[in-house]
Design a protein around this motif. Structure first.
Motif, PDB file in Angstrom:
ATOM      1  N   ASP A  81       0.812  -1.223   0.000  1.00  0.00           N
ATOM      2  CA  ASP A  81       0.000   0.000   0.000  1.00  0.00           C
ATOM      3  C   ASP A  81       0.840   1.265   0.000  1.00  0.00           C
ATOM      4  O   ASP A  81       0.302   2.354  -0.118  1.00  0.00           O
ATOM      5  N   ARG A  82       2.170   1.143   0.137  1.00  0.00           N
ATOM      6  CA  ARG A  82       3.035   2.311   0.204  1.00  0.00           C
ATOM      7  C   ARG A  82       4.168   2.181  -0.794  1.00  0.00           C
ATOM      8  O   ARG A  82       4.709   1.088  -1.003  1.00  0.00           O
ATOM      9  N   VAL A  83       4.540   3.293  -1.402  1.00  0.00           N
ATOM     10  CA  VAL A  83       5.779   3.362  -2.173  1.00  0.00           C
ATOM     11  C   VAL A  83       6.693   4.331  -1.443  1.00  0.00           C
ATOM     12  O   VAL A  83       6.235   5.321  -0.868  1.00  0.00           O
ATOM     13  N   ARG A  84       8.009   4.035  -1.493  1.00  0.00           N
ATOM     14  CA  ARG A  84       8.939   4.825  -0.690  1.00  0.00           C
ATOM     15  C   ARG A  84      10.096   5.419  -1.483  1.00  0.00           C
ATOM     16  O   ARG A  84      10.928   6.109  -0.915  1.00  0.00           O
ATOM     17  N   TYR A  85      10.169   5.136  -2.772  1.00  0.00           N
ATOM     18  CA  TYR A  85      11.130   5.842  -3.632  1.00  0.00           C
ATOM     19  C   TYR A  85      10.710   5.659  -5.078  1.00  0.00           C
ATOM     20  O   TYR A  85       9.929   4.757  -5.408  1.00  0.00           O
ATOM     21  N   ILE A  86      11.210   6.530  -5.925  1.00  0.00           N
ATOM     22  CA  ILE A  86      10.892   6.442  -7.344  1.00  0.00           C
ATOM     23  C   ILE A  86      11.637   5.241  -7.922  1.00  0.00           C
ATOM     24  O   ILE A  86      12.868   5.248  -8.006  1.00  0.00           O
TER      25      ILE A  86
END
Length: 752
Positions: A81-86
């Motif tokens: 449910d989360r993204v933390r970098y491109i």
């Protein structure tokens, strides 16, 4: 000179099978849909348009992972449910062809709730900082504190403070990340073929992804197109994604990254900001040192813990400092995440400490090499972290370097050149190094290795070891260990292909441990076989005091008293005996206080010294490395040409670190995603002849006295070059790389 390297013929003839060469019947391809923002929640993933495209078989998300997507704060195979970098993996598109998968991946629509991103590590521990992970932004903090640093500063006539900055850099292997996985629904076994430096780690991660026992996953090593530390957790991602697709579709799957994908998603060397405060006297004696290092670990932790630890241990360089206070802190950010890259923390602090030594020498008006000699570690000294240093060969390395450099003559020649040239100037710089072998106090897993040898009835030998051949010559190394121990010709010795289903775990090929640990395990196995054969020799020669060489065994005090080795092998098998042995090598427990960072930090240490001669163009800022002299104590050169090649390769990589390489990151986005803008050295950027000098001062630990070399070869290159630049034109670069702007303007330039 004959080349003894086992894999050379297949590579130079193009017959070596790399992972991207593998074609299996019914194989499909998978492409990753990656996050386009540095921080946010995944609101929805619309796969309908992608699934309707020609050749597309299925689009996978984290909900399709049968096991777990990741360990806490590690990079997920696919984000929930989360993204933390491109670059974070969000979905996975499987199709009949790689091109179809790539085109369909562009049609997957991901809706995000964008969240504030933490991009500046300097503010990661602020009270109001955005949290990258719910557990906090601290990855770890490590100390080395010994003596009384404030008292040391009070005794110092001079106190100097300096800040040094090193960049985020890329591994830049010619081969990008690739993996092929084949799940068999009838046996439940998944076979993964990939290039990797840690095959058993890949097995673990893939088994976690599939939710199956590790025994249901076999990792087979393909020929590798270089690693430098990167083909580890990056390959675990590629392997797990390929395995996930194969598990669901019951067809083999290949995942191969383009150069842009590799740079966007792949791990990088940790960038650091370091503040050094040092106290010293008129004689240049180092009385106190305080160091504060901040590492940007990026979005996930991976191996940041042991890198942080190594920096805290090695921050002061190979010198005596009675009073030390070092704190190394690593933090999470929403930048691309950091991991191992050749040197594993040492190149960053080696640049800092060796630059600092030159700056101290300049302040005192002292020769920079003389300053180093007055402070460098010698046999029996206490290191800054309290380890009693044994087998210290730094003085030998410096003496060998001086002999080759011919310092006074070279300085005279440089002075004559500078007097005759207005727009270009030459300079000479030095840098020393020490580096701990093994995982050591830093941790990183169980520091062991095992290896098996089996002598066959015809005198040929099979070696079973899971040392990963990542270009360093590890396969040839274990062959040479057996060759020198048993006297069996190299052409009769075969190393089995690494396959975790059949071989023993040799641990990862990292931390300057391949030769010492994997080679040591095979050496122990060979010694066991030799001891058994010596027993049969005694029956024929009347003595066990024998030497094994050239397929013969002879009495040491009477070389005419000899017997063919094959005769002894026949004796063993005729007596229903066997000539198999399993060797096991393990680091002993360390007497180390983690609260203070004082004690025995590493099993053993390697040493080196380097000199660089450069020419600086004062108009353009261009730097030419004209000559480079690298001295390394290798203990025992199992193959001298391999050793020299390893040193030269390390120098070439260090030149890039010093002068050209930097990941251009803006608001979490990498802007130099290809090699047209990420500049690595070419053949035109390295000296015509890198003078590689290998000292052979045997270790009491490694096989046949050998020591590690792969990582030390690149560690002190950058500071030697930077010191030479300062010597040439008075430009002290404290923020790598020393590109054109740093030389001409005194600072870097980045596009906004």
């Amino acid at each position: 000179m004959a080349n003894n390297r086992k894999d050379v013929l297949a590579k130079v003839t193009g017959k070596a099978l790399y992972a991207n060469d593998i074609r299996l019947p019914g194989m499909v391809y998978a492409k990753v849909v990656r996050s386009t923002i540095p921080s946010g929640r995944i609101v929805s993933i619309d796969t309908s348009e992608a699934e309707a495209m020609p050749g597309v078989l299925r689009v996978f998300t984290a909900a399709d992972v049968p096991g777990i997507t990741n360990q806490p704060t590690d990079r997920p195979v696919l984000c929930w449910d989360r993204v933390r970098y491109i670059g974070d993996g969000v979905a996975l598109v499987a199709a009949e062809t790689n091109q179809q998968a790539a085109e369909a991946a562009k049609r997957v629509k991901v809706t995000y709730e964008e969240l504030p991103a933490l991009l500046d590590p300097e503010h990661a521990l602020d009270e109001d900082a955005v949290l990258v992970h719910d557990s906090g932004n601290m990855i770890c903090r490590w100390k080395t504190q010994r003596g009384d640093v404030e008292a040391g500063f009070a005794q110092s006539k001079y106190i100097m403070e300096r800040d040094y900055v090193t960049p985020r850099v890329q591994h830049v292997c010619i081969e990008t990340e690739v993996a092929v996985a084949n799940y068999d629904p009838f046996t439940g076994e998944t076979i993964v073929q990939c290039p990797v430096n840690s095959p058993f780690v890949i097995r673990k991660v893939v088994s976690e992804t599939l939710g199956c026992p590790q025994t249901d996953v076999r990792v087979q090593l393909a020929t590798i197109g270089a690693s430098f530390g990167g083909k580890n957790y990056d390959i675990a991602m590629a392997s797990s994604r390929a395995a996930l697709v194969s598990y669901h579709l019951h067809r083999p799957c290949k995942v191969v990254l383009t150069r842009e994908e590799s740079i966007m998603e792949g791990t990088k060397r940790h960038p650091i900001h370091a503040h050094y405060k040092v106290g010293f006297d008129d004689e240049g004696r180092l009385l106190a040192m305080q160091v504060r290092i901040l590492l940007d670990g990026g979005a996930y932790k991976s191996k940041t813990f042991p890198v942080t630890t190594r920096m805290a241990i090695e921050a002061a360089g190979p010198y005596r400092v009675e009073n030390i206070d070092t704190i190394s802190t690593s933090v999470f950010t929403n930048n691309v995440y950091s991991d191992a890259l050749r040197g594993f923390g040492s190149p960053q602090v080696d640049f800092c400490s060796e630059s600092l030594m030159d700056e101290i020498a300049a302040h005192l008006g002292m020769d920079p090499l003389e300053l180093r000699k007055r402070n460098m570690l010698r046999e029996g000294d206490q290191s800054v972290f309290g380890q009693t240093m044994k087998n210290v060969t730094l003085e030998d390395c410096v003496s060998a370097m001086e002999e080759v450099v011919q310092i006074e003559d070279r300085r005279a020649r440089i002075a004559a050149y500078n007097a005759a040239h207005t727009h270009t100037k030459k300079g000479l710089g030095f840098a020393l190094l020490h580096r701990g072998e093994s995982f050591g106090a830093a941790g990183q897993g169980i520091d062991t290795a095992s290896g098996m040898i089996a002598v066959q009835p015809d005198g040929s030998v099979t070696i079973a070891s899971s040392i990963a051949e990542v270009g360093q010559g590890g396969t040839t190394m274990v062959v040479n260990v057996v060759h020198e121990t048993l006297g069996i010709p190299r052409e009769k010795i075969k190393v089995n292909r690494v396959d975790t289903g059949y071989l023993t775990d040799a641990g990862p090929t990292v931390a300057t441990r391949g030769t010492v640990f994997s080679g040591g395990a095979v050496w122990k196995a060979a010694l066991s076989v030799r001891e058994k054969l010596a027993g049969y020799a005694e029956k024929r020669l009347g003595t066990r005091d024998v030497t094994f060489a050239n397929n013969e065994v002879y009495e040491n005090s009477n070389w005419k008293n000899r017997v063919p080795l094959q005769t002894l092998i026949d004796d063993a098998f005729n007596n229903s005996d066997h000539l198999n042995s399993l060797g096991y090598f393990a680091a002993p427990p360390f007497n180390y206080d983690r609260n203070t960072g004082v004690g025995d930090a590493y099993l053993s240490w390697v040493y080196g010294a380097a000199a660089a001669e450069v020419t600086v163009d004062l108009c353009t800022g261009a730097v030419s490395v004209d000559d480079y002299i690298a001295v390394h104590d290798v203990g025992h050169a199992l193959d001298i040409e391999e050793v020299k090649g390893q040193i030269r390769g390390g120098v070439a990589m260090g030149i890039g670190y010093a002068l050209t390489e930097e990941v251009d990151l803006s608001q979490g986005r990498i802007r130099n995603l290809n090699l047209e803008s990420y500049i690595v050295p070419t053949a035109l950027d390295v000296p015509d002849q890198i003078q590689a000098i290998a000292l052979e001062i045997p270790s009491a630990i490694g096989p046949l006295g050998a020591k590690g070399l792969g990582e030390p070869a690149t560690c002190n290159v950058a500071p030697a070059i930077i010191n030479a630049i300062d010597n040439a034109c008075g430009k002290r670069v404290r923020d790598l790389p020393a590109d054109l702007e740093h030389i001409v303007l005194g600072h870097g330039m980045k596009k906004s």
